[in-house]
Design an enzyme around this catalytic site. Structure first.
Site, PDB file in Angstrom:
ATOM      1  N   ASP A 184       0.651  -1.095   0.080  1.00 26.12           N
ATOM      2  CA  ASP A 184       0.089   0.094   0.052  1.00 26.12           C
ATOM      3  C   ASP A 184       0.858   1.234  -0.005  1.00 26.12           C
ATOM      4  O   ASP A 184       1.864   1.167   0.338  1.00 26.12           O
ATOM      5  CB  ASP A 184      -1.032  -0.170   1.206  1.00 26.12           C
ATOM      6  CG  ASP A 184      -1.822   0.984   1.249  1.00 26.12           C
ATOM      7  OD1 ASP A 184      -2.470   1.436   0.108  1.00 26.12           O
ATOM      8  OD2 ASP A 184      -2.212   1.538   2.141  1.00 26.12           O
TER       9      ASP A 184
ATOM     10  N   ASP B 253      -1.897  -1.320   6.389  1.00 27.73           N
ATOM     11  CA  ASP B 253      -2.081  -0.938   7.917  1.00 27.73           C
ATOM     12  C   ASP B 253      -3.008  -1.715   8.504  1.00 27.73           C
ATOM     13  O   ASP B 253      -3.305  -1.474   9.710  1.00 27.73           O
ATOM     14  CB  ASP B 253      -2.425   0.928   7.446  1.00 27.73           C
ATOM     15  CG  ASP B 253      -3.799   0.765   6.942  1.00 27.73           C
ATOM     16  OD1 ASP B 253      -4.406  -0.081   6.605  1.00 27.73           O
ATOM     17  OD2 ASP B 253      -4.172   1.824   6.542  1.00 27.73           O
TER      18      ASP B 253
END
Length: 774
Positions: A422, A619
């Protein structure tokens, strides 16, 4: 007692080899309500899940011939292991008092034909008197284990040792008592085998303790006392007495006593115990701090937020312990072999005895060959090969700020082909801020920011928090909107004072974007910034340019992954232009932009459909579906809020550079496992036939068996000596003191080496006398 569905950890006593593991697991699995049961030979623990009573588990283990108890605290367990090793050493030294003289006298008689005062009867009686306490004292643990295993019709290593030494002892006792002076006695075999194997057991216990010491080492970092503010006065209290909400004072050089948040003051905190990072970090009002870290400078008032089992330190220790208690697919495969190992060895020993006796007419040589087979076989090495390496590997990973969820993860990490990362919070710092506000004609920048902040007021998205923080810094009054609707991956629509406000990506806004704003939008994205548009009642009111600094380690981390032969792919919900700008700065060529959470999941599945083993780094919040789907989900953490459930691996401090280090460490751990298994299988495959052929003296067989199991543990400990090389191979900094192989394994190697020397020198001397060499 109330039933529970939480994992139950038991301390297991009495296991001696890999076949014991299988027996305990089978006993636990048969208890009604048990879903899974995993036993770790090296850690001497069992981990059970299911709706089951603790008492029924303990009863099942005891019925199988072993002892079980609710798991002690981690520090208590480390102390108990140390005490057990000391007891083994005391018994060994006590038995060495009659054992060593008995061994020398037996060798003098058997090899040199010597006898005290020329009296073979007296000599035989004396050696019998010296050998008997050794056989009963050191042999008791093996007899007890053998009886328990035979009751379950599942013989283990204890049966091999008890049977081999008993045959040698009883035959020799008969020779001594019946005064058969024309026959050799083999007290030296029974004494030497028991001394060697007991010495090996002692070093094995010490080494297993060192392999699993990471958990205890973590917990030893905790502070013992804290200075608590009570009625304006500082009061020293034990850490156990702290409660959430207490205010503690932390001065320079002191450990932070509990997890908390800084209320007043500033400090420079060394968090290397948590993350492996060498540089201390500044902490001020509002910043979180972790119990066990050291305040190097400044005075802080800290409000306690978590204590005891809920603290970061204990959660880390619990995760490491659970990982060490799990078993990998390789270990389960080895257990299948270990289950039939001992019965096969007994059959080979019986075949050797009958073969030499029935076909060659040498029953005495057949007995010695059978004893050598029983003694040299080493199921311990098989049982220790995998768990000790996993214990060292996961413990070392924790010290470097990498938490591994279970043992199977190490195997899967080793075979990765692609890493999907990401952008926000992974390649970037994850602390976006509003760098610019550009209003449309007729709009005020402050009003655009105010409306956007009210719309995003209750959102936890990083970009939303950046907008709200920017408004609060400008002291713009805010409040919740009248209503709000979130469209995942697109934006948010809110009702504010009767007006409809939309905040989000370009496709979410009305198409009539003013030309000036369109130019600003493209220019900002071209340098890697994220742009959010604001529309009011269907008309564009302005744009917000949000920037997030790229992590200083990102480019190095990507390069390290690529050097490992891994394909690195950026997957982000950001615009194509902004995503490619960031990707160019960190060295990523394969970019997938404009993805919603479901699109990231589809990307992982697409790569897996191509036959690739995929890791997803994110995350743990917006990337949860992709993390769960990936072969390895790697969750980034700040080190103060460990998202343990988010992935298979958790990186403390949110450092992407640790991804490459985790992969390198997993590969090193798996190499160690294969080395251990290769040695254990090769040793048994070579030693057993040699012993059966009559080419291996039982004394040497006992020494070889002891050395075999200790060498496996020593090789696992060798991983710790490579920690610096592993970290530096991917460009990371390593600050802990280096260990070399000799320092890590000197006790077992020197101890066994000295013991072999003590055995070999008298053997050469007495054999030389018997053969007339001198």
């Amino acid at each position: 007692m109330a039933r529970t569905v939480e994992p139950i950890i038991l301390d297991i006593k009495g296991m001696t080899c890999a076949s014991c593991v299988r027996r305990v697991e089978r006993a636990l699995s048969r208890v009604p309500g048990v879903e899974t049961a995993s036993v770790n030979f090296a850690a001497e623990t069992a981990q059970v899940t299911g709706d089951v009573e603790l008492e029924s588990l303990i009863a099942a283990v005891r019925a199988a011939g072993y002892d079980a108890a609710p798991a002690a605290s981690r520090l208590e367990r480390a102390e108990a292991r140390s005490s057990e090793a000391r007891r083994t050493l005391r018994m060994l030294l006590l038995m060495a008092i009659p054992g060593v003289p008995g061994l020398l006298l037996a060798m003098a008689s058997d090899l040199g034909g010597l006898a005290l005062f020329g009296n073979h009867t007296l000599h035989g009686y004396l050696v019998l008197a010296l050998a008997t306490p050794v056989q009963l004292g050191l042999g008791w643990r093996f007899y007890r284990g053998a009886v328990a295993s035979l009751r379950q019709l599942n013989p283990n290593m204890d049966v091999l040792i008890a049977l081999g030494t008993s045959v040698a002892f009883l035959y020799s006792a008969a020779v001594a008592l019946l005064r058969l002076h024309d026959r050799a006695m083999y007290f030296d075999v029974s004494i030497a085998v028991l001394l060697f194997i007991s010495l090996g057991k002692y070093f094995e216990e010490r080494a297993k303790g060192a392999a699993g010491d990471a958990v205890a080492s973590l917990l030893r970092l905790a502070a013992k006392t804290a200075s608590v503010l009570r009625d304006g006065q500082e009061v020293p209290v034990p850490v156990e007495a702290l409660r959430p909400g207490d205010i503690v004072i932390v001065r320079p050089g002191e450990r932070v006593p509990a997890d908390g948040r800084v209320r007043n003051g500033r400090g420079v905190v060394d968090e290397s115990m948590l993350t492996g990072e060498p540089l201390p970090v500044e902490r001020g009002p509002g910043d979180p701090v972790v119990g066990g870290t050291v305040n190097q400078d400044g005075v802080m008032e800290v409000e306690v937020t978590a204590v005891g089992a809920e603290s970061i330190l204990h959660r880390m220790a619990r995760m490491v312990e659970e990982a060490q208690g799990t078993r990998s697919p390789i270990e389960r495969a080895v257990d299948q072999v270990a289950a039939v190992f001992v019965p096969v060895v007994i059959l080979i020993a019986a075949g050797a005895a009958l073969g030499w006796g029935a076909f060659a007419g040498e029953w005495l040589k057949g007995m010695l060959a059978a004893i050598a087979v029983l003694v040299v076989a080493c199921p311990c090495a098989l049982g220790l090969a995998t768990p000790t390496a996993i214990m060292v590997g996961t413990g070392l990973a924790a010290e470097r700020g990498v938490l591994v969820r279970n043992a199977e993860v190490l195997e899967r990490i080793r075979g990765l082909h692609a890493v999907v990362v990401d952008k926000t919070g992974t390649l970037t710092e994850g602390r976006p801020h509003v760098a610019d506000t550009a209003p449309a004609p007729g709009w005020d920048a402050g009003e655009v920011l105010r409306l956007a902040a009210i719309a995003e007021f209750g959102s936890s998205h990083p970009l939303a928090r950046a907008i709200v923080d920017a408004a609060q810094e400008r002291e713009i009054p805010l409040g919740p909107p009248e209503s709000v609707e979130t469209i995942a991956g697109e934006g948010i629509r809110a009702r504010i004072a009767g007006r409809t406000v939309a905040v989000g990506r370009r496709a979410f806004l009305p198409p009539d974007l003013p030309e000036e704003l369109a130019g600003r939008w493209e220019e900002a994205e071209s340098r890697g910034a994220t742009v959010v548009g604001v529309a009011v009642d269907g008309c564009v009111a302005g744009i917000l340019v949000i920037e997030d600094e790229i992590k200083p380690t990102a480019r190095r981390a990507v390069a390290a992954l690529q050097r490992m032969g891994l394909r690195v792919i950026m997957a982000t919900g950001d615009h194509e232009r902004a995503a490619r700008a960031v990707a160019a700065k960190v060295g990523i060529e394969d970019v997938r932009a404009g993805l919603k959470p479901g699109d990231k999941l589809a990307l992982v599945r697409e790569l897996q459909a191509q036959g690739l083993r995929v890791a997803m780094v994110g995350d743990g919040i917006n990337d949860a579906p992709a993390l769960a789907q990936a072969d390895i989900g790697i969750a980034m953490s700040t080190g103060t809020d460990i998202a343990i459930e988010a992935g298979h691996v958790v990186l403390l401090h949110g450092d992407i550079a640790k991804v490459a280090e985790a992969i390198a460490l997993a590969r090193a751990t798996m190499r160690t496992i294969w080395q251990n298994l290769g040695w254990a299988f090769a040793y048994n495959a070579l030693a057993i036939p040699i012993a059966a052929a009559g080419f291996l003296n039982p004394l040497i067989a006992g020494a070889a068996m002891a050395f075999s199991s200790v060498s496996v543990v020593a090789n696992s400990l060798r991983l710790r000596t490579r920690a610096r090389a592993i970290a530096e191979s991917v460009g990371n900094v390593f600050i802990a003191p280096s260990q070399n192989f000799f320092r890590a394994t000197k006790e077992p190697l020197l101890g066994l080496g000295a013991a072999v020397l003590v055995l070999v020198i008298p053997w050469i001397v007495f054999a030389g006398i018997g053969q007339g060499w001198w």
